[in-house]
Design a protein around this motif. Structure first.
Motif, mmCIF file in Angstrom:
data_model
loop_
_atom_site.group_PDB
_atom_site.id
_atom_site.type_symbol
_atom_site.label_atom_id
_atom_site.label_comp_id
_atom_site.label_asym_id
_atom_site.label_seq_id
_atom_site.Cartn_x
_atom_site.Cartn_y
_atom_site.Cartn_z
ATOM 1 N N ASP A 176 -78.808 -74.570 -44.439
ATOM 2 C CA ASP A 176 -80.080 -74.481 -45.049
ATOM 3 C C ASP A 176 -79.973 -72.653 -45.327
ATOM 4 O O ASP A 176 -79.213 -72.080 -44.796
ATOM 5 N N ASN A 177 -80.873 -72.273 -46.039
ATOM 6 C CA ASN A 177 -80.726 -70.629 -46.431
ATOM 7 C C ASN A 177 -79.363 -70.496 -46.713
ATOM 8 O O ASN A 177 -78.774 -69.202 -46.266
ATOM 9 N N LEU A 178 -78.599 -70.988 -47.890
ATOM 10 C CA LEU A 178 -77.291 -70.955 -48.059
ATOM 11 C C LEU A 178 -77.166 -69.415 -48.694
ATOM 12 O O LEU A 178 -78.185 -69.056 -49.527
ATOM 13 N N LYS A 179 -76.184 -69.071 -48.410
ATOM 14 C CA LYS A 179 -75.755 -67.410 -49.063
ATOM 15 C C LYS A 179 -74.396 -67.766 -49.816
ATOM 16 O O LYS A 179 -73.629 -68.606 -49.762
ATOM 17 N N PRO A 180 -74.453 -66.850 -50.881
ATOM 18 C CA PRO A 180 -72.997 -66.863 -51.750
ATOM 19 C C PRO A 180 -71.822 -66.767 -50.591
ATOM 20 O O PRO A 180 -70.742 -67.384 -51.130
ATOM 21 N N ASP A 224 -71.695 -66.896 -35.485
ATOM 22 C CA ASP A 224 -72.564 -66.077 -35.658
ATOM 23 C C ASP A 224 -73.219 -65.911 -37.237
ATOM 24 O O ASP A 224 -74.257 -65.837 -37.484
ATOM 25 N N SER A 225 -72.272 -66.135 -37.987
ATOM 26 C CA SER A 225 -72.539 -66.057 -39.693
ATOM 27 C C SER A 225 -73.399 -67.234 -39.965
ATOM 28 O O SER A 225 -74.222 -67.116 -41.128
ATOM 29 N N VAL A 226 -73.356 -68.199 -39.269
ATOM 30 C CA VAL A 226 -74.233 -69.269 -39.537
ATOM 31 C C VAL A 226 -75.327 -69.691 -38.583
ATOM 32 O O VAL A 226 -76.359 -70.700 -38.967
ATOM 33 N N LYS A 227 -75.565 -69.185 -37.540
ATOM 34 C CA LYS A 227 -76.480 -69.250 -36.604
ATOM 35 C C LYS A 227 -77.870 -69.016 -37.044
ATOM 36 O O LYS A 227 -78.250 -68.247 -37.734
ATOM 37 N N GLY A 228 -78.892 -70.331 -36.735
ATOM 38 C CA GLY A 228 -80.018 -70.047 -37.332
ATOM 39 C C GLY A 228 -80.432 -70.624 -38.925
ATOM 40 O O GLY A 228 -81.458 -71.056 -39.255
ATOM 41 N N ARG A 229 -79.214 -70.962 -39.368
ATOM 42 C CA ARG A 229 -79.336 -71.471 -40.789
ATOM 43 C C ARG A 229 -78.602 -72.818 -40.806
ATOM 44 O O ARG A 229 -79.043 -73.856 -41.470
ATOM 45 N N PHE A 230 -77.513 -73.295 -40.068
ATOM 46 C CA PHE A 230 -76.826 -74.401 -40.015
ATOM 47 C C PHE A 230 -77.020 -75.170 -38.854
ATOM 48 O O PHE A 230 -77.262 -74.676 -37.700
#
Length: 124
Positions: free
Chosen positions: A83-87, A61-67
């Motif tokens: 994509d849209n990487l977060k710290p 869930d923590s990466v869904k839509g970004r990875f």
């Protein structure tokens, strides 16, 4: 016996993108899932994504839509487009054989034969 070699990690700013690559060696059966997990200091190992032979993909869930996980070369190359990487994505990333994909939750996946990992660092 299978082996994996990961590459592509780097230091990026939040909102940036990276693509990790992984070369797999050895026999990959049709019923195997391949995937990625990550480890950060002081945190539990976290499954990130898996892909089956029919390209069915499962994401945490923590990466869904970004990875996005993908495979090529008869499944001997694995990619993780981030994509849209977060710290909070900062971690060592590993590719591996994944047991339990499609039959259990991401938290219960078991990983085998991972490589040396590749470091991803995201600064705010």
């Amino acid at each position: 016996q299978m082996g994996f070699v990961e590459s592509g990690g780097a230091s990026v700013q939040a909102g940036g993108s990276l693509r990790l690559s992984c070369v797999a060696s050895g026999y990959i059966a049709d019923n195997y899932c391949l995937g990625w997990f990550r480890e950060a200091p002081g945190k539990k190992r976290e499954g990130v994504a898996s892909i089956a032979a029919d390209s069915t993909r499962i994401y945490a869930d923590s990466v869904k839509g970004r990875f996005t996980v993908s495979q090529a070369n008869a499944r001997h190359t694995l990619y993780l487009q981030m994509d849209n990487l977060k710290p909070e994505d900062t971690a060592m990333y590993y590719c591996a054989l994944v047991w339990g994909c499609g039959t259990t939750t991401v938290e219960r996946w078991v990983f085998n034969y991972w490589g040396q990992g590749t470091q991803v660092t995201v600064s705010s």
